[in-house]
Design an enzyme around this catalytic site. Structure first.
Site, PDB file in Angstrom:
ATOM      1  N   GLY A 222       0.859  -1.159   0.127  1.00 11.05           N
ATOM      2  CA  GLY A 222       0.120   0.106   0.041  1.00 11.05           C
ATOM      3  C   GLY A 222       0.811   1.440   0.114  1.00 11.05           C
ATOM      4  N   PRO A 264       4.923  -5.006  -0.568  1.00 11.49           N
ATOM      5  CA  PRO A 264       4.891  -3.847  -1.622  1.00 11.49           C
ATOM      6  C   PRO A 264       4.757  -4.049  -3.040  1.00 11.49           C
ATOM      7  CG  PRO A 264       7.311  -3.975  -0.981  1.00 11.49           C
ATOM      8  CD  PRO A 264       6.301  -5.015  -0.279  1.00 11.49           C
ATOM      9  N   TYR A 306     -10.869   2.792 -11.879  1.00 10.05           N
ATOM     10  CA  TYR A 306     -11.193   3.630 -10.467  1.00 10.05           C
ATOM     11  C   TYR A 306     -10.742   4.997 -11.011  1.00 10.05           C
ATOM     12  CZ  TYR A 306      -7.186   0.234  -9.403  1.00 10.05           C
ATOM     13  OH  TYR A 306      -6.159  -0.574  -9.665  1.00 10.05           O
ATOM     14  N   CYS A 332     -15.206  -0.811 -27.916  1.00 10.33           N
ATOM     15  CA  CYS A 332     -16.653  -0.457 -28.142  1.00 10.33           C
ATOM     16  C   CYS A 332     -17.262   0.095 -26.937  1.00 10.33           C
ATOM     17  CB  CYS A 332     -17.165  -1.304 -28.879  1.00 10.33           C
ATOM     18  SG  CYS A 332     -17.381  -2.825 -27.733  1.00 10.33           S
ATOM     19  N   GLU A 333     -16.503   0.498 -25.821  1.00 15.84           N
ATOM     20  CA  GLU A 333     -17.021   1.114 -24.641  1.00 15.84           C
ATOM     21  C   GLU A 333     -16.362   2.481 -24.689  1.00 15.84           C
ATOM     22  OE1 GLU A 333     -16.931  -2.227 -23.553  1.00 15.84           O
ATOM     23  OE2 GLU A 333     -19.068  -2.464 -23.450  1.00 15.84           O
TER      24      GLU A 333
HETATM   25  N1  PLP Z   1      -0.753  -7.156  -0.223  1.00 12.25           N
HETATM   26  C1  PLP Z   1      -2.135  -7.415  -0.053  1.00 12.25           C
HETATM   27  C2  PLP Z   1      -2.741  -8.537   0.541  1.00 12.25           C
HETATM   28  C3  PLP Z   1      -2.766  -6.933  -1.276  1.00 12.25           C
HETATM   29  O1  PLP Z   1      -4.122  -7.127  -1.434  1.00 12.25           O
HETATM   30  C4  PLP Z   1      -2.022  -5.974  -2.102  1.00 12.25           C
HETATM   31  C5  PLP Z   1      -2.879  -5.234  -3.204  1.00 12.25           C
HETATM   32  O2  PLP Z   1      -4.066  -5.510  -3.679  1.00 12.25           O
HETATM   33  C6  PLP Z   1      -0.686  -5.924  -1.873  1.00 12.25           C
HETATM   34  C7  PLP Z   1      -0.140  -6.305  -0.827  1.00 12.25           C
HETATM   35  C8  PLP Z   1      -0.091  -4.830  -2.673  1.00 12.25           C
HETATM   36  O3  PLP Z   1      -0.367  -3.158  -2.573  1.00 12.25           O
HETATM   37  P1  PLP Z   1       0.271  -2.289  -3.427  1.00 12.25           P
HETATM   38  O4  PLP Z   1       0.439  -2.610  -4.599  1.00 12.25           O
HETATM   39  O5  PLP Z   1      -0.495  -1.115  -3.048  1.00 12.25           O
HETATM   40  O6  PLP Z   1       1.448  -2.228  -2.565  1.00 12.25           O
END
Ligand code: PLP
Length: 405
Positions: A222, A264, A306, A332-333
């Site tokens: 994240g 990550p 998104y 085609c959307e």
């Molecule tokens: N770990 C888990 C369990 C996830 O679901 C995700 C993304 O969906 C990630 C890690 C990686 O997230 P990011 O690419 O934002 O670092």
């Protein structure tokens, strides 16, 4: 300054291999991994690349070669990781709503497993008891992440065992003598605010006392990287300091030093990826100028899925006067990549590059409209290597079972 591929390099690769094309830069991935290692050097930290972001086996091999581990979200990702040469001890399987048979297979392959439901935890206990260490993915009820679709830890999210069900987790642990080695959370993607990670740590630290065999706190992925020019990503150096502080404090209170794991995805591969397309049609309608490219949401779905922003540049006419364009696809959307985006004057046949295309770009692509997926190229040691050829019609038909007419 981070390493980048120049317009000229991108153009030459597009000339050689055709468009649309995903281009990845190995050294940029290494750079990001080194930044993480340095930011968390004062803690016992390990990194598991969330391979869902980009699974080309050459990328996995590169990730392995630089010493990073791998996190998988399906049993096929686990199989791919092993094929890429990762030892099982460097592979983590963090599942969501999967059949227990996949967990059993992961155990037979010897990889780390995080389980995200009470029912699978019970099955795990019945089958393996204390014989195999397990991680539990918890839902911490924290709202985080760039948008709701990529927010996974809030109190209505499908991910993880809700933290309020902890009593049931403890019952299962007691009944089956579970060896709980890891507590895991992943609150979302594109989390800039270090305080969100600190909040997650707080939730988990409250629970440590219940798990005598706990060794690892897994905080998921994240980390945010900048997508819009001038934007800032997660300050991982600051987070490294914060994590050290928190883990030292926890060690004082509980008398044990835990390891911290991260997963990550975007942080490692997003900025290493470029998506080069060609403008096929320019169309004016009133004030709007559409630049229609040889791609669509079938190749890069993030903007339509998104609302993601990808910076776009005209690498064939970078000195041209900037003008507003709607950059649109050939599907085609409605598949709009950008509206009223200022881009150097575009002519038909110009190449447009989309930045930050390494994560969830090719990986989310499809053959919608029976179009071929893009090819993929890896630039390593200044050399461009084709790492996935473009589809052919034969590839697309390979799994069809053709009935007699
Ligand atoms: N770990 C888990 C369990 C996830 O679901 C995700 C993304 O969906 C990630 C890690 C990686 O997230 P990011 O690419 O934002 O670092």
């Amino acid at each position: 300054m981070p390493q980048v591929l120049s317009h000229q390099q991108l153009s030459e690769i597009a000339d050689e291999f055709g468009t649309p094309i995903y281009i990845y830069h190995a050294e940029r991935i290494t750079e990001q991994y080194n930044r993480l290692k340095s930011a968390f050097r004062k803690t016992d930290a390990s990194f598991f690349y969330a391979s869902k972001a980009l699974t080309n086996i050459n990328i996995l091999q590169h990730i392995r070669s630089i010493g990073c581990n791998v996190d998988c979200s399906s049993i096929n990702e686990v199989r791919l990781a092993l094929m890429a040469g990762f030892e099982p001890a460097r592979v983590l399987y963090t599942s969501n709503n999967i059949a227990f048979s996949e967990i059993a297979e992961a155990v037979s392959l010897g990889v780390h497993v995080n389980i995200d439901s009470l029912s699978n935890l019970q099955k795990f206990g019945e089958r393996f008891g204390h014989s195999y260490p397990v991680g539990i993915r918890l839902r911490p009820n924290i709202m985080a992440g760039g948008n709701l679709k990529i927010s996974t830890g809030h109190n209505k999210s499908k991910f993880g065992v809700p933290v309020e069900d902890i009593a049931q987790v403890l019952d299962l642990m007691k009944t089956y003598k579970l060896h709980v080695r890891t507590l895991h959370i992943h609150t979302g993607s594109e989390i800039k605010d270090v305080a969100v990670f600190a909040k997650g740590i707080e939730v988990l630290f409250e629970l440590i006392k219940h798990f005598s065999e706990l060794e690892i706190i897994d905080l998921g992925g994240g980390f945010k990287v900048p997508y819009v020019p001038g934007e800032e990503g997660t300050n991982v150096e600051l987070l490294g300091e914060k994590v050290k502080e928190e883990f030292d404090m926890m060690a004082k209170i509980y008398g044990r030093q835990l390891k911290v794991w991260f997963e990550p995805g975007k942080f490692l591969v997003s900025e290493a990826g470029y998506f080069v397309t060609k403008v096929q049609v320019l169309k004016r309608s009133g004030d709007i100028c559409f630049a229609g490219i040889d791609s669509g949401l079938n190749h890069l779905i993030r903007p339509m899925f998104y609302g993601s922003y990808h910076h776009i540049e005209n690498i064939s006419n970078a000195e041209g006067l900037s003008q507003p364009y709607h950059v649109v696809g050939n599907i085609c959307e409605t598949d709009t990549f950008a509206e009223d985006r200022l881009i150097a004057e575009i002519r038909e046949d110009d190449y447009l590059v989309f930045y930050n295309a390494g994560a969830y770009g090719f990986e989310m692509s499809s053959n919608y409209n029976a179009r071929f997926k893009p090819a993929e190229v890896l630039v390593k040691d200044n050399k461009a290597h084709l790492i996935r050829r473009r589809d052919t019609l034969e590839d697309m038909l390979a799994t069809h079972v053709i009935l007699k007419d």
